[in-house]
Design a protein around this motif. Structure first.
Motif, short mmCIF file in Angstrom:
data_model
loop_
_atom_site.label_atom_id
_atom_site.label_comp_id
_atom_site.label_asym_id
_atom_site.label_seq_id
_atom_site.Cartn_x
_atom_site.Cartn_y
_atom_site.Cartn_z
N SER A 83 0.82 -1.21 0.00
CA SER A 83 0.00 0.00 0.00
C SER A 83 0.86 1.26 0.00
O SER A 83 1.92 1.32 0.62
N LEU A 84 0.35 2.28 -0.68
CA LEU A 84 0.95 3.61 -0.68
C LEU A 84 0.04 4.64 -0.01
O LEU A 84 0.29 5.84 -0.08
N ASP A 85 -1.00 4.17 0.67
CA ASP A 85 -1.95 5.07 1.33
C ASP A 85 -1.25 6.03 2.29
O ASP A 85 -1.61 7.20 2.37
N TRP A 86 -0.26 5.56 3.01
CA TRP A 86 0.48 6.39 3.97
C TRP A 86 1.19 7.54 3.27
O TRP A 86 1.43 8.59 3.86
N LEU A 87 1.52 7.36 2.00
CA LEU A 87 2.27 8.36 1.23
C LEU A 87 1.34 9.38 0.58
O LEU A 87 1.55 10.58 0.69
N ALA A 141 10.06 4.02 -16.35
CA ALA A 141 10.28 2.61 -16.02
C ALA A 141 9.55 2.35 -14.71
O ALA A 141 9.70 3.10 -13.75
N MET A 142 8.75 1.30 -14.68
CA MET A 142 7.90 1.04 -13.52
C MET A 142 7.85 -0.46 -13.24
O MET A 142 7.77 -1.26 -14.17
N GLY A 143 7.88 -0.81 -11.97
CA GLY A 143 7.69 -2.20 -11.58
C GLY A 143 6.23 -2.60 -11.62
O GLY A 143 5.33 -1.75 -11.55
N ALA A 144 5.98 -3.88 -11.69
CA ALA A 144 4.62 -4.40 -11.80
C ALA A 144 3.77 -4.09 -10.57
O ALA A 144 2.58 -3.78 -10.69
N THR A 145 4.36 -4.16 -9.39
CA THR A 145 3.60 -3.91 -8.17
C THR A 145 3.15 -2.46 -8.10
O THR A 145 2.00 -2.17 -7.75
N THR A 146 4.03 -1.54 -8.46
CA THR A 146 3.66 -0.12 -8.49
C THR A 146 2.57 0.12 -9.53
O THR A 146 1.58 0.80 -9.26
N TYR A 147 2.75 -0.44 -10.71
CA TYR A 147 1.76 -0.29 -11.77
C TYR A 147 0.39 -0.77 -11.30
O TYR A 147 -0.62 -0.08 -11.46
N THR A 148 0.34 -1.94 -10.70
CA THR A 148 -0.92 -2.52 -10.25
C THR A 148 -1.57 -1.65 -9.18
O THR A 148 -2.78 -1.39 -9.23
N TRP A 149 -0.77 -1.18 -8.20
CA TRP A 149 -1.34 -0.37 -7.13
C TRP A 149 -1.91 0.94 -7.68
O TRP A 149 -3.05 1.31 -7.35
N VAL A 150 -1.16 1.62 -8.52
CA VAL A 150 -1.63 2.90 -9.06
C VAL A 150 -2.86 2.69 -9.94
O VAL A 150 -3.84 3.42 -9.84
#
Length: 179
Positions: free
Chosen positions: A22-26, A50-59
């Protein structure tokens, strides 16, 4: 000339996401996108991402209106759904194989490494990472995805405050300095 820049937020204890990604805290923190080392000024100089899969999915899952601002390479070994209207290039290739393509697509602008820390570390391992720009949030997470899960030597170029964040821009040192 294009630079490759890891631009990210981190908790005070060095995590870019919680254990459950999660990035909710950010994203709940106060900052000025037009302020010191703010996102708007940074992204204006970016030509490829350039983006990782986890970041892509979360956003993708948490910001339904989000579309990357330019050509974006998502480094993944999974089949991920694309976003309509986005210039996405899913790849399982090594960053060394893709970096020249990203620099060419950037057209003289910067290449933005958005996440995660291991992806940025892969660029650093190959001498392809030029800068790290970090917005440090006043929160500790205790565990999660680390900012950079390996040793990378840095040199402070700039420090500033933006809202709740302390922002630092570093140059990546190509050779370690003596202690």
């Amino acid at each position: 000339m294009s630079r490759t820049v890891y631009y990210t937020g981190t908790s005070l204890d060095g995590f870019i996401a919680t254990v459950d990604h999660s990035l909710d805290w950010l994203v709940s923190r106060d900052n000025d996108p037009d302020g010191a080392m703010g996102y708007d000024g940074f992204i204006a100089g970016v030509g490829a991402v350039a983006m990782g899969a986890t970041t892509y999915t979360w956003v993708r899952d948490h910001d339904p209106g989000w579309v990357p601002e330019g050509p974006t390479w998502v480094f993944t070994h999974r089949d991920l759904p694309a976003l309509p209207g986005a210039d996405l290039r899913f790849t399982a290739a090594d960053v060394a194989q893709v970096h020249a393509e990203m620099v060419a697509a950037a057209g003289g602008k910067d290449v933005y490494v958005v996440g995660g820390g291991d992806l940025a570390g892969q660029f650093a391992d190959l001498g392809l990472l030029d800068e790290v720009v970090v917005a440090i949030a006043p929160v500790t997470l205790g565990a999660g995805a680390p900012l950079l899960p390996r040793r990378v030597e840095l040199e402070v170029l700039e420090c500033a405050r933006n809202g709740e964040f302390v922002c630092v821009r570093y140059a990546v040192r190509r050779t370690p300095t003596a202690a």
